[in-house]
Write an enzyme that holds these catalytic residues in place. Structure first.
Site, PDB file in Angstrom:
ATOM      1  N   ILE A   1      52.971  50.891  28.013  1.00 41.61           N
ATOM      2  CA  ILE A   1      52.734  50.442  26.654  1.00 41.61           C
ATOM      3  C   ILE A   1      52.472  49.151  25.818  1.00 41.61           C
ATOM      4  O   ILE A   1      51.979  49.636  25.155  1.00 41.61           O
ATOM      5  CB  ILE A   1      54.490  51.564  25.594  1.00 41.61           C
ATOM      6  CG1 ILE A   1      54.066  52.038  24.568  1.00 41.61           C
ATOM      7  CG2 ILE A   1      55.571  50.809  25.823  1.00 41.61           C
ATOM      8  CD1 ILE A   1      54.982  52.705  24.376  1.00 41.61           C
TER       9      ILE A   1
ATOM     10  N   ASN B   1      59.602  43.905  39.401  1.00 39.93           N
ATOM     11  CA  ASN B   1      60.348  43.011  38.928  1.00 39.93           C
ATOM     12  C   ASN B   1      61.742  44.158  38.671  1.00 39.93           C
ATOM     13  O   ASN B   1      62.141  44.983  39.377  1.00 39.93           O
ATOM     14  CB  ASN B   1      60.676  43.210  37.272  1.00 39.93           C
ATOM     15  CG  ASN B   1      59.004  42.230  37.322  1.00 39.93           C
ATOM     16  OD1 ASN B   1      58.829  41.814  37.485  1.00 39.93           O
ATOM     17  ND2 ASN B   1      58.104  43.435  35.550  1.00 39.93           N
TER      18      ASN B   1
ATOM     19  N   HIS C   1      59.925  50.855  38.888  1.00 42.14           N
ATOM     20  CA  HIS C   1      58.806  51.392  38.873  1.00 42.14           C
ATOM     21  C   HIS C   1      57.858  50.154  39.097  1.00 42.14           C
ATOM     22  O   HIS C   1      58.166  48.830  39.748  1.00 42.14           O
ATOM     23  CB  HIS C   1      58.437  51.805  37.108  1.00 42.14           C
ATOM     24  CG  HIS C   1      59.305  50.193  36.662  1.00 42.14           C
ATOM     25  ND1 HIS C   1      60.276  50.205  36.399  1.00 42.14           N
ATOM     26  CD2 HIS C   1      58.142  48.741  36.378  1.00 42.14           C
ATOM     27  CE1 HIS C   1      60.671  49.312  35.567  1.00 42.14           C
ATOM     28  NE2 HIS C   1      59.791  48.329  35.529  1.00 42.14           N
TER      29      HIS C   1
HETATM   30  P1  5GP Z   1      60.183  46.145  33.720  1.00 42.77           P
HETATM   31  O1  5GP Z   1      60.286  44.779  32.995  1.00 42.77           O
HETATM   32  O2  5GP Z   1      61.545  46.666  34.126  1.00 42.77           O
HETATM   33  O3  5GP Z   1      59.685  45.704  35.355  1.00 42.77           O
HETATM   34  O4  5GP Z   1      58.880  46.589  33.334  1.00 42.77           O
HETATM   35  C1  5GP Z   1      59.225  47.884  32.206  1.00 42.77           C
HETATM   36  C2  5GP Z   1      58.122  47.971  31.827  1.00 42.77           C
HETATM   37  O5  5GP Z   1      58.094  49.589  31.021  1.00 42.77           O
HETATM   38  C3  5GP Z   1      57.282  47.284  30.384  1.00 42.77           C
HETATM   39  O6  5GP Z   1      55.952  46.721  31.108  1.00 42.77           O
HETATM   40  C4  5GP Z   1      57.371  47.953  29.209  1.00 42.77           C
HETATM   41  O7  5GP Z   1      55.821  47.722  28.344  1.00 42.77           O
HETATM   42  C5  5GP Z   1      57.361  49.386  30.273  1.00 42.77           C
HETATM   43  N1  5GP Z   1      57.490  50.624  28.946  1.00 42.77           N
HETATM   44  C6  5GP Z   1      59.167  50.283  28.283  1.00 42.77           C
HETATM   45  N2  5GP Z   1      58.398  51.441  27.552  1.00 42.77           N
HETATM   46  C7  5GP Z   1      57.751  52.300  27.305  1.00 42.77           C
HETATM   47  C8  5GP Z   1      57.182  53.137  27.153  1.00 42.77           C
HETATM   48  O8  5GP Z   1      58.433  53.923  25.926  1.00 42.77           O
HETATM   49  N3  5GP Z   1      56.337  53.596  27.073  1.00 42.77           N
HETATM   50  C9  5GP Z   1      55.583  53.181  28.139  1.00 42.77           C
HETATM   51  N4  5GP Z   1      54.693  54.298  28.250  1.00 42.77           N
HETATM   52  N5  5GP Z   1      55.909  52.161  28.803  1.00 42.77           N
HETATM   53  C10 5GP Z   1      57.244  51.529  28.680  1.00 42.77           C
END
Ligand code: 5GP
Length: 113
Positions: A32, A88, A101
């Protein structure tokens, strides 16, 4: 019961997000808040909170996530130009969603890390 992750809510269609790939074990969505022209998240349907929580039983699943990332990179035509795959883990890496992820990032020249 434990709170659902955002990704489980997306999978259950409780939150809107286009699922660009899905099989029995894995799905993928566009991030997103993309950090590059292509920023896809490849996610196991099984909720594993962090890479620290992986066990030997998850070895095949992790391999499948990487192979799926490779296939998506090819389908988005960034396999030859290049891309970055990253996970991460916890606060120093700024993990924000505690459901592992794999980030697939590309479509531009990325900064050196
Ligand atoms: P992290 O920081 O945990 O490695 O990555 C989480 C990712 O999930 C972030 O890059 C963030 O932008 C994405 N993200 C969080 N909420 C949503 C959502 O509701 N929809 C989508 N498509 N991505 C999300």
């Amino acid at each position: 019961m434990e709170e659902k992750s955002i990704f489980e809510m997306i999978l259950n269609k409780e939150i809107d997000s286009e699922i660009i790939y899905e099989d029995d074990e894995i799905f993928a969505i566009h991030d997103i808040n993309p950090v590059a022209p292509i920023h896809v998240l490849i996610i196991p349907k099984k909720k594993i909170k962090t890479i620290n929580d992986l066990t030997q039983d998850d070895a095949v699943l992790i391999g499948k996530l990487v192979l799926t990332a490779k296939n998506i990179a090819k389908s988005l035509r960034i396999d030859e130009s290049g891309y970055r795959l990253l996970w991460n883990t916890n606060k120093d890496a700024m993990q924000t969603v505690f459901h592992i992820h794999l980030h697939l990032i590309g479509g531009t020249m990325l900064k050196e890390i």
